[in-house]
Scaffold this motif. Structure first.
Motif, PDB file in Angstrom:
ATOM      1  N   THR A  19     -12.742  -2.815  -1.749  1.00  0.00           N
ATOM      2  CA  THR A  19     -12.057  -2.197  -0.606  1.00  0.00           C
ATOM      3  C   THR A  19     -11.727  -0.735  -0.905  1.00  0.00           C
ATOM      4  O   THR A  19     -10.559  -0.371  -1.081  1.00  0.00           O
ATOM      5  CB  THR A  19     -10.764  -2.967  -0.273  1.00  0.00           C
ATOM      6  N   PRO A  20     -12.724   0.131  -0.976  1.00  0.00           N
ATOM      7  CA  PRO A  20     -12.471   1.541  -1.295  1.00  0.00           C
ATOM      8  C   PRO A  20     -11.750   2.261  -0.162  1.00  0.00           C
ATOM      9  O   PRO A  20     -11.706   1.788   0.974  1.00  0.00           O
ATOM     10  CB  PRO A  20     -13.885   2.100  -1.491  1.00  0.00           C
ATOM     11  N   GLY A  21     -11.201   3.419  -0.505  1.00  0.00           N
ATOM     12  CA  GLY A  21     -10.484   4.238   0.468  1.00  0.00           C
ATOM     13  C   GLY A  21      -9.280   4.880  -0.183  1.00  0.00           C
ATOM     14  O   GLY A  21      -9.139   6.100  -0.213  1.00  0.00           O
ATOM     15  N   HIS A  22      -8.399   4.045  -0.721  1.00  0.00           N
ATOM     16  CA  HIS A  22      -7.266   4.573  -1.492  1.00  0.00           C
ATOM     17  C   HIS A  22      -7.790   5.189  -2.787  1.00  0.00           C
ATOM     18  O   HIS A  22      -7.422   6.302  -3.156  1.00  0.00           O
ATOM     19  CB  HIS A  22      -6.279   3.448  -1.777  1.00  0.00           C
ATOM     20  N   THR A  23      -8.622   4.447  -3.491  1.00  0.00           N
ATOM     21  CA  THR A  23      -9.439   4.992  -4.579  1.00  0.00           C
ATOM     22  C   THR A  23     -10.870   4.541  -4.334  1.00  0.00           C
ATOM     23  O   THR A  23     -11.128   3.633  -3.538  1.00  0.00           O
ATOM     24  CB  THR A  23      -8.989   4.505  -5.976  1.00  0.00           C
ATOM     25  N   VAL A  24     -11.780   5.147  -5.069  1.00  0.00           N
ATOM     26  CA  VAL A  24     -13.196   4.863  -4.846  1.00  0.00           C
ATOM     27  C   VAL A  24     -13.569   3.447  -5.281  1.00  0.00           C
ATOM     28  O   VAL A  24     -14.562   2.887  -4.805  1.00  0.00           O
ATOM     29  CB  VAL A  24     -14.068   5.910  -5.574  1.00  0.00           C
ATOM     30  N   GLY A  25     -12.760   2.851  -6.165  1.00  0.00           N
ATOM     31  CA  GLY A  25     -13.090   1.518  -6.657  1.00  0.00           C
ATOM     32  C   GLY A  25     -12.026   0.473  -6.390  1.00  0.00           C
ATOM     33  O   GLY A  25     -11.977  -0.550  -7.086  1.00  0.00           O
ATOM     34  N   HIS A  26     -11.182   0.697  -5.405  1.00  0.00           N
ATOM     35  CA  HIS A  26     -10.084  -0.237  -5.130  1.00  0.00           C
ATOM     36  C   HIS A  26     -10.624  -1.630  -4.810  1.00  0.00           C
ATOM     37  O   HIS A  26     -11.626  -1.786  -4.117  1.00  0.00           O
ATOM     38  CB  HIS A  26      -9.251   0.273  -3.954  1.00  0.00           C
ATOM     39  N   MET A  27      -9.933  -2.654  -5.352  1.00  0.00           N
ATOM     40  CA  MET A  27     -10.294  -4.043  -5.071  1.00  0.00           C
ATOM     41  C   MET A  27      -9.040  -4.833  -4.716  1.00  0.00           C
ATOM     42  O   MET A  27      -7.927  -4.487  -5.140  1.00  0.00           O
ATOM     43  CB  MET A  27     -10.992  -4.692  -6.271  1.00  0.00           C
ATOM     44  N   ILE A  28      -9.221  -5.877  -3.928  1.00  0.00           N
ATOM     45  CA  ILE A  28      -8.145  -6.813  -3.628  1.00  0.00           C
ATOM     46  C   ILE A  28      -8.584  -8.199  -4.081  1.00  0.00           C
ATOM     47  O   ILE A  28      -9.777  -8.454  -4.277  1.00  0.00           O
ATOM     48  CB  ILE A  28      -7.786  -6.817  -2.129  1.00  0.00           C
ATOM     49  N   TYR A  29      -7.606  -9.101  -4.242  1.00  0.00           N
ATOM     50  CA  TYR A  29      -7.897 -10.419  -4.806  1.00  0.00           C
ATOM     51  C   TYR A  29      -7.281 -11.508  -3.937  1.00  0.00           C
ATOM     52  O   TYR A  29      -6.081 -11.472  -3.641  1.00  0.00           O
ATOM     53  CB  TYR A  29      -7.353 -10.509  -6.232  1.00  0.00           C
ATOM     54  N   LEU A  30      -8.116 -12.454  -3.549  1.00  0.00           N
ATOM     55  CA  LEU A  30      -7.674 -13.562  -2.705  1.00  0.00           C
ATOM     56  C   LEU A  30      -7.642 -14.844  -3.528  1.00  0.00           C
ATOM     57  O   LEU A  30      -8.673 -15.296  -4.041  1.00  0.00           O
ATOM     58  CB  LEU A  30      -8.625 -13.732  -1.519  1.00  0.00           C
ATOM     59  N   LEU A  31      -6.441 -15.409  -3.669  1.00  0.00           N
ATOM     60  CA  LEU A  31      -6.287 -16.708  -4.327  1.00  0.00           C
ATOM     61  C   LEU A  31      -6.563 -17.797  -3.309  1.00  0.00           C
ATOM     62  O   LEU A  31      -5.907 -17.869  -2.262  1.00  0.00           O
ATOM     63  CB  LEU A  31      -4.871 -16.854  -4.884  1.00  0.00           C
ATOM     64  N   ASP A  32      -7.527 -18.640  -3.602  1.00  0.00           N
ATOM     65  CA  ASP A  32      -7.882 -19.744  -2.711  1.00  0.00           C
ATOM     66  C   ASP A  32      -6.724 -20.733  -2.653  1.00  0.00           C
ATOM     67  O   ASP A  32      -6.286 -21.251  -3.682  1.00  0.00           O
ATOM     68  CB  ASP A  32      -9.148 -20.425  -3.229  1.00  0.00           C
TER      69      ASP A  32
ATOM     70  N   GLY B 101      -2.056 -25.043  -0.860  1.00  0.00           N
ATOM     71  CA  GLY B 101      -1.182 -24.180  -0.073  1.00  0.00           C
ATOM     72  C   GLY B 101      -2.014 -23.144   0.657  1.00  0.00           C
ATOM     73  O   GLY B 101      -3.245 -23.233   0.703  1.00  0.00           O
ATOM     74  N   PRO B 102      -1.371 -22.125   1.226  1.00  0.00           N
ATOM     75  CA  PRO B 102      -2.120 -21.076   1.923  1.00  0.00           C
ATOM     76  C   PRO B 102      -2.828 -20.153   0.935  1.00  0.00           C
ATOM     77  O   PRO B 102      -2.465 -20.077  -0.243  1.00  0.00           O
ATOM     78  CB  PRO B 102      -1.025 -20.323   2.687  1.00  0.00           C
ATOM     79  N   ASP B 103      -3.839 -19.444   1.419  1.00  0.00           N
ATOM     80  CA  ASP B 103      -4.449 -18.392   0.613  1.00  0.00           C
ATOM     81  C   ASP B 103      -3.402 -17.315   0.333  1.00  0.00           C
ATOM     82  O   ASP B 103      -2.479 -17.102   1.126  1.00  0.00           O
ATOM     83  CB  ASP B 103      -5.631 -17.757   1.350  1.00  0.00           C
ATOM     84  N   CYS B 104      -3.564 -16.621  -0.791  1.00  0.00           N
ATOM     85  CA  CYS B 104      -2.657 -15.530  -1.152  1.00  0.00           C
ATOM     86  C   CYS B 104      -3.482 -14.278  -1.421  1.00  0.00           C
ATOM     87  O   CYS B 104      -4.392 -14.301  -2.261  1.00  0.00           O
ATOM     88  CB  CYS B 104      -1.848 -15.881  -2.396  1.00  0.00           C
ATOM     89  N   LEU B 105      -3.159 -13.200  -0.718  1.00  0.00           N
ATOM     90  CA  LEU B 105      -3.889 -11.945  -0.876  1.00  0.00           C
ATOM     91  C   LEU B 105      -3.039 -10.949  -1.655  1.00  0.00           C
ATOM     92  O   LEU B 105      -1.931 -10.600  -1.232  1.00  0.00           O
ATOM     93  CB  LEU B 105      -4.250 -11.352   0.485  1.00  0.00           C
TER      94      LEU B 105
END
Length: 356
Positions: free
Chosen positions: A197-210, A216-220
């Motif tokens: 998910t670039p934009g804030h930095t060129v290599g930004h990443m996010i993580y989704l816990l299944d 339970g619900p997914d966690c982002l």
């Protein structure tokens, strides 16, 4: 002779910029959250210099260490009170660090294995790990900024088998496992998916816990891409790039819990009222947040479904926002281009409203 002159010039530039950083920190309210506030309140030339020094030289690391020391003195028990959330066999622990950051521990309670997200204060994270008898198995780093990655080295030294995940496009300290978009990560019973998910930095990443990891619900874990009612500044990407990253978030389940990298809820919702004053959902959330912040309580998590109702950065498709901004789509303008223009305008107004 030229090389010597350039070396002297570089040294002078470093000294001057350090002096400016310290001066701004002392003179401006809220400047302890540098580099964000400095960048928002200065012209572009200084922005480029300050940001480059912060991200590419040891000066940035030294500044982070100074801020870490001050935050520990000011908030010996953290800037906010937090509460862990427990699902079946999975525990999510927000850890307040620095002046407004959150790190997270995600724990497989059956095996006592833990995953840390953006552990910027290694002592705070290690203290919890040792108290609970946990083993740090992995670090998920959203991006390179020191207030998210500064603890990687110390924790890697303490837990030698710990793996550090992140994007190779960012200079993540101690990176051992470079990730690609939508790559899966398995730690014990914990199942994560990484999104580029670039934009804030060129290599930004996010993580989704299944959510199936703990029934339970997914966690982002969104780092500096998305906050409660806000999004990160576009330091290393265009509005089109950031829009694509935000659309990645919008495609996820509305029930997913959002765990952002900072406690910005009150300021963000105040701004959201400026751009969408008729949004009653925002009004209700704002009252809840104000009460929590009066008691110094953490406002995480929200849900992605909630965010779509009041977060202006996720509402670039909404006509109400277009009307509030007094922007119209051009006759031959592509829909994605128009939405990027909306995002850019909301971001511009937010930067002028408050430097976050």
């Amino acid at each position: 002779m030229v090389a010597v002159s350039l070396g002297v010039l570089a040294l002078c530039c470093l000294c001057c910029c350090l002096g400016l950083l310290v001066l701004v920190q002392r003179r401006l309210p809220g400047a302890s959250r540098l580099p964000r506030c400095v960048m928002a309140r200065t012209e572009k030339p200084f922005f480029r210099i300050a940001y480059s020094l912060y991200t590419k030289t040891r000066l940035g690391y030294l500044f982070y260490k100074r801020q870490l020391k001050k935050a520990r003195e000011r908030y010996p028990h953290g800037h906010s009170s937090t509460q862990a959330i427990v699902f079946s066999g999975v525990k999510v622990v927000p850890i307040p660090v620095l002046s407004d950051n959150y790190s997270y521990l995600i724990i497989d309670t059956a095996s006592s294995l833990a995953v840390a997200v953006d552990p910027s204060d290694p002592i705070a994270v290690q203290t919890y790990l040792e108290r609970e008898g946990l083993t740090l198995e992995a670090i998920l780093c959203t991006h390179k900024h020191w207030d998210h990655s500064g603890g990687n080295k110390a924790l890697k030294r303490q837990y030698k088998s710990c793996r550090v995940y992140g994007s190779s496009n960012d200079d993540i300290p101690q990176l051992t496992n470079p990730l690609t978009d939508r790559e899966q990560i398995t730690i014990g019973r914990l199942q994560f998916q990484a999104f580029f998910t670039p934009g804030h930095t060129v290599g930004h990443m996010i993580y989704l816990l299944d959510g199936k990891s703990g029934d339970g619900p997914d966690c982002l874990f969104s780092g500096d891409l998305l906050f409660l009612a806000g999004c990160g500044r576009m330091f290393e990407g265009s509005a089109q790039t950031m829009l694509a990253s935000l659309d990645t978030v919008a495609s996820l389940s509305d029930n997913a819990l959002l765990w952002p990298g900072h406690e910005y809820a009150a300021d963000n919702l105040t701004f959201a009222a400026v751009v969408e004053p008729e949004n009653t959902v925002r009004d209700r959330k704002f009252q809840w947040v104000l009460q929590h912040r009066l008691e110094k309580k953490c406002t995480c998590p929200s849900t992605l479904g909630e965010e779509k109702e009041y977060n202006p950065f996720l509402r670039t498709h909404c006509q109400d926002l277009h009307l509030a901004l007094d922007l119209q789509r051009g006759e031959d303008e592509e829909w994605s281009h128009f939405r990027a223009r909306i995002l850019e305008e909301v971001r511009r107004r937010k930067d002028l409203f408050k430097g976050r």
